[in-house]
Design an enzyme around this catalytic site. Sequence first.
Site, short mmCIF file in Angstrom:
data_model
loop_
_atom_site.label_atom_id
_atom_site.label_comp_id
_atom_site.label_asym_id
_atom_site.label_seq_id
_atom_site.Cartn_x
_atom_site.Cartn_y
_atom_site.Cartn_z
N ARG A 75 0.86 -1.19 0.00
CA ARG A 75 0.00 0.00 0.00
C ARG A 75 0.89 1.24 0.00
O ARG A 75 1.70 1.42 0.91
CB ARG A 75 -0.90 -0.03 1.24
N HIS A 119 -2.93 11.06 0.85
CA HIS A 119 -2.39 10.86 2.19
C HIS A 119 -1.83 12.21 2.65
O HIS A 119 -0.63 12.34 2.90
CB HIS A 119 -1.34 9.74 2.17
N GLU A 164 -7.23 8.25 6.35
CA GLU A 164 -7.49 8.86 7.65
C GLU A 164 -7.98 10.31 7.56
O GLU A 164 -7.31 11.23 8.03
CB GLU A 164 -6.23 8.80 8.52
N ASN A 292 -7.37 1.45 10.00
CA ASN A 292 -6.09 1.73 10.66
C ASN A 292 -6.32 1.75 12.16
O ASN A 292 -7.22 2.44 12.64
CB ASN A 292 -5.52 3.09 10.23
N TYR A 294 -4.27 1.86 16.04
CA TYR A 294 -3.03 1.99 16.82
C TYR A 294 -3.23 1.91 18.33
O TYR A 294 -2.39 1.38 19.04
CB TYR A 294 -2.34 3.33 16.49
N GLU A 358 -3.37 -0.32 8.21
CA GLU A 358 -2.21 0.12 9.01
C GLU A 358 -2.33 -0.42 10.42
O GLU A 358 -3.39 -0.34 11.05
CB GLU A 358 -2.12 1.64 9.13
O1 IFM Z 1 2.65 7.72 10.02
C1 IFM Z 1 1.27 7.70 10.19
C2 IFM Z 1 0.58 7.52 8.86
O2 IFM Z 1 0.92 8.51 7.97
C3 IFM Z 1 -0.92 7.55 9.05
N1 IFM Z 1 -1.34 6.66 10.09
C4 IFM Z 1 -0.65 6.70 11.34
C5 IFM Z 1 0.84 6.60 11.12
C6 IFM Z 1 1.57 6.65 12.47
O3 IFM Z 1 1.31 7.84 13.12
#
Ligand code: IFM
Length: 456
Positions: A75, A119, A164, A292, A294, A358
């Site tokens: 990606r 992005h 995002e 995504n 985290y 992600e």
């Molecule tokens: O680096 C970023 C990415 O550009 C978008 N998602 C989160 C990642 C980590 O912060």
Amino acid sequence: MRHFPADFTWGAATSAYQIEGAARTGGRGPSIWDTFAREPGRVLHGDTGDIACDHYHRFPEDVGLLGQLGVTAYRFSISWPRVQPDGRGPVNTEGLDFYSSLVDALLEYGITPLVTLYHWDLPVPLSYDGGWLSRNTAGRFADYATACHERLGDRVTWWTTLNEPWCSSFLAYAAGRHAPGRTNDREAFVAAHHQLLAHGRATGALRDAAPEAAVGITLNFADVVPASDDEADADAARRVDAIMNRMFLEPIVTGEYPDEVLDLMDASGASDAFADGDLHIVGEPIDFLGVNYYTRHRVLGGSDRQPGSPWAGCDDVAEEAPAHPVTGMGWEICPDGLGVLLARLHRDAPGLPLYITENGAAFPDYANPEGEIRDPARVGFLDAHLREVHAAINDGIDVRGYFVWSLLDNFEWAEGYSQRFGLVYVDYPSQQRRPKDSFWWYADVIASGGLLDRSV
Ligand code: IFM
């Protein structure tokens, strides 16, 4: 052994501004991140993406690394100002040549490209017309998507429109932490609405041009929980969840904003950005959802909003300090939040195939005197999150793939080069690439098609 389905997509992800460099090469125009990064105090140490990982010149080596890793998909994002320096009008053929060569190199390794069209690197000339505060930007974006498809669509059949949009609206227009660095709640909602409109228009344009292509969007979701049982915290969590998780998903899936979002938009004065029929465009059907994930956020009501908070319209909401352990970004490590999220998406976006586009973590990696990069914390992070994905699939949730963020250490936005997310360590002065231990671990996972019962 925990096996994944044989056709599960194993991938890694990057984005243009974070790795390409070559900011003034090959006819590329400036993006809002070029100018933002030059404003004093915006990015740690004054770092910029001018050189980054020099991927523009070194992409054959980077594709070779993907081949060694054994991923089945990659990606990456296309830089709009490389393709259309003015954000409109004629395309820059040299810019498209670069992506065409990248796609060819991937296909030679049998790696399927998944292209992200946006992005966060908006062409600067569009910002003179208001950037994402202008409705016109949505139409420009659809034209740009069409131009990318015209050149690459014979080999690329998998597209995500935006990455995002929560970040490029709320972090960018309410928190001031991302380009263009605004701190105005109304603008955050307007920018978010126009980005959703851009997504819908581009999806429609790609559909018309390539009915067989798979088109989706990548959204970032977080596990949002109240910091305590207190009703004020529960109410705060509901509102933060609405703008972090529901504001983007629901109009796409149901063609409507949730009531909580409409209330916050009204209160911020953003409702006049709507036009009749907008939500019909936003709700253009998609083929898959990019997810995504985290971390989680624990929120407190009845508090003062903290400086730099992205939670537009929530002036009585603060964030509780994260519980430990945390990553280098200070983000709480919370793998079960991914399991919770996948179950929720299965319920709220029924029938939509999910791809984790992600997931990953930054840690303070360094090369030891033997030149090795030992990163057991990253291996532990990825392993724990992949176990959640595996469990979700076993529960019947349609998760079709997983992309590690990121292939390479890269420019981490306002944190500059201080945060290393890569499976591959980049020594920036020499641009030497060195696979970390996590790279070899992930290569083993891919080659064996799953996780050892106790791989950590
Ligand atoms: O680096 C970023 C990415 O550009 C978008 N998602 C989160 C990642 C980590 O912060």
